[in-house]
Design a protein around this motif. Structure first.
Motif, short mmCIF file in Angstrom:
data_model
loop_
_atom_site.label_atom_id
_atom_site.label_comp_id
_atom_site.label_asym_id
_atom_site.label_seq_id
_atom_site.Cartn_x
_atom_site.Cartn_y
_atom_site.Cartn_z
N UNK A 74 -8.44 -5.45 -0.48
CA UNK A 74 -9.53 -6.11 0.26
C UNK A 74 -10.37 -5.14 1.08
N UNK A 75 -9.83 -3.96 1.35
CA UNK A 75 -10.60 -2.97 2.10
C UNK A 75 -11.65 -2.27 1.24
N UNK A 76 -11.63 -2.57 -0.07
CA UNK A 76 -12.50 -1.85 -1.01
C UNK A 76 -13.86 -2.51 -1.18
N UNK A 77 -14.09 -3.69 -0.60
CA UNK A 77 -15.36 -4.38 -0.80
C UNK A 77 -15.72 -5.18 0.45
N UNK A 78 -16.99 -5.53 0.54
CA UNK A 78 -17.45 -6.36 1.66
C UNK A 78 -16.80 -7.73 1.62
N UNK A 79 -16.67 -8.32 0.42
CA UNK A 79 -16.05 -9.63 0.31
C UNK A 79 -14.58 -9.58 0.72
N UNK A 80 -13.88 -8.55 0.28
CA UNK A 80 -12.47 -8.41 0.64
C UNK A 80 -12.29 -8.29 2.14
N UNK A 81 -13.13 -7.50 2.79
CA UNK A 81 -13.06 -7.36 4.24
C UNK A 81 -13.38 -8.67 4.94
N UNK A 82 -14.31 -9.43 4.37
CA UNK A 82 -14.67 -10.73 4.94
C UNK A 82 -13.51 -11.71 4.80
N UNK A 83 -12.80 -11.64 3.68
CA UNK A 83 -11.62 -12.50 3.47
C UNK A 83 -10.59 -12.25 4.56
N UNK A 84 -10.31 -10.98 4.84
CA UNK A 84 -9.31 -10.65 5.87
C UNK A 84 -9.80 -11.08 7.25
N UNK A 85 -11.03 -10.74 7.56
CA UNK A 85 -11.58 -11.05 8.89
C UNK A 85 -11.55 -12.55 9.17
N UNK A 86 -12.03 -13.35 8.22
CA UNK A 86 -12.12 -14.78 8.45
C UNK A 86 -10.77 -15.48 8.30
N UNK A 87 -9.88 -14.92 7.48
CA UNK A 87 -8.52 -15.47 7.37
C UNK A 87 -7.80 -15.38 8.71
N UNK A 88 -7.94 -14.25 9.38
CA UNK A 88 -7.30 -14.06 10.67
C UNK A 88 -7.76 -15.13 11.66
N UNK A 89 -9.06 -15.36 11.70
CA UNK A 89 -9.59 -16.34 12.67
C UNK A 89 -9.23 -17.77 12.27
N UNK A 90 -9.23 -18.05 10.96
CA UNK A 90 -8.94 -19.41 10.52
C UNK A 90 -7.47 -19.76 10.71
N UNK A 91 -6.57 -18.84 10.39
CA UNK A 91 -5.15 -19.09 10.61
C UNK A 91 -4.86 -19.23 12.09
N UNK A 92 -5.50 -18.42 12.91
CA UNK A 92 -5.32 -18.54 14.36
C UNK A 92 -5.81 -19.90 14.85
N UNK A 93 -6.86 -20.41 14.24
CA UNK A 93 -7.46 -21.66 14.68
C UNK A 93 -6.66 -22.89 14.24
N UNK A 94 -6.20 -22.92 12.97
CA UNK A 94 -5.59 -24.15 12.44
C UNK A 94 -4.12 -23.99 12.09
N UNK A 95 -3.59 -22.77 12.12
CA UNK A 95 -2.19 -22.53 11.77
C UNK A 95 -2.02 -22.28 10.29
N UNK A 96 -0.94 -21.57 9.94
CA UNK A 96 -0.72 -21.17 8.55
C UNK A 96 -0.45 -22.39 7.66
N UNK A 97 0.25 -23.39 8.17
CA UNK A 97 0.57 -24.56 7.36
C UNK A 97 -0.69 -25.28 6.88
#
Length: 225
Positions: free
Chosen positions: A18-41
């Motif tokens: 994911x560090x190799x592309x803009x989309x991959x970096x966006x996936x990581x960045x937004x996953x972190x915030x979304x999991x923090x917001x709603x939980x992994x489940x």
């Protein structure tokens, strides 16, 4: 201008780095915030695709499932902590001081690091506190371990254990003590915040400073025996 750095991780953690592309970096960045917001489940690739204005299929090109994505994020965190400890202890010879520095990093409240683009360390730390045990408490843990998915966590454990062995070469349980304290470092924060009767750390205190005191007491008292 701040130079940007990358944490190198085991390629088994992902299908495409994911560090190799803009989309991959966006996936990581937004996953972190979304999991923090709603939980992994509650987290799904469908919800993430809406967040990043992309498709589920595009996310599956990077990660085979949401569990592997979580393992990647937690692995990144522990590798980042080891990087910071190694950097801060580079010119220090006293093993007790190196150990104290290490314990500071595994217990302190993190701020976001401008050198690592696309990752909010402060938010990711909350995910580690709330979700990290889900990375290995699975039926597939042995297979995941063979693939090297926990290499970063084990490397951090070995680094801290090496300081313990320098302080007391006769101590029998350096890795057991280290792994126990690594787990306790985020469990006690979780307990203080959500299950207060399981901890003597009070949420109205500076819980991170008190956590450092607790973990330091366990380790240094053990080494004196």
């Amino acid at each position: 201008m701040i130079a940007k750095l990358q944490i190198q991780l085991n390629s088994s953690l992902y299908l495409r780095d994911p560090q190799s592309s803009d989309l991959g970096q966006k996936i990581i960045k937004e996953s972190i915030h979304l999991i923090d917001e709603i939980g992994f489940e509650s987290f799904t690739f469908k919800k993430l695709s809406v967040k990043i204005s992309s498709t589920e299929a595009s996310i599956y090109r990077y990660f085979e499932n949401k569990h592997r994505l979580l393992v990647y994020m937690i692995a990144w965190y522990w590798s980042y902590i080891e990087y910071k400890i190694t950097f801060e202890t580079h010119n220090i010879s006293d093993p007790k001081e190196k150990l104290r520095i290490a314990l500071r990093f595994i217990t302190k409240k993190l701020n976001d690091d401008d050198y690592f683009e696309g990752v909010s360390e402060s938010v990711l730390q909350r995910i580690v506190t709330n979700e990290s045990d889900k990375t290995y408490l699975t039926k597939n843990v042995d297979d995941d371990n063979k693939e090297g998915l926990f290499k970063g966590y084990k490397s951090l454990c070995m680094t801290i254990a090496s300081y313990i062995q320098e302080i007391n070469p006769d101590f029998e349980f350096p890795h057991s003590l280290t792994s126990t304290c690594l787990e306790a470092a985020h469990q006690q924060i979780f307990f203080a915040q959500h299950l207060p009767k399981l901890s003597d750390i009070k949420k109205e205190e500076d819980i991170y400073s008190r956590n450092f005191d607790f973990i330091s007491t366990i380790i240094f008292n053990s080494l004196q025996q």
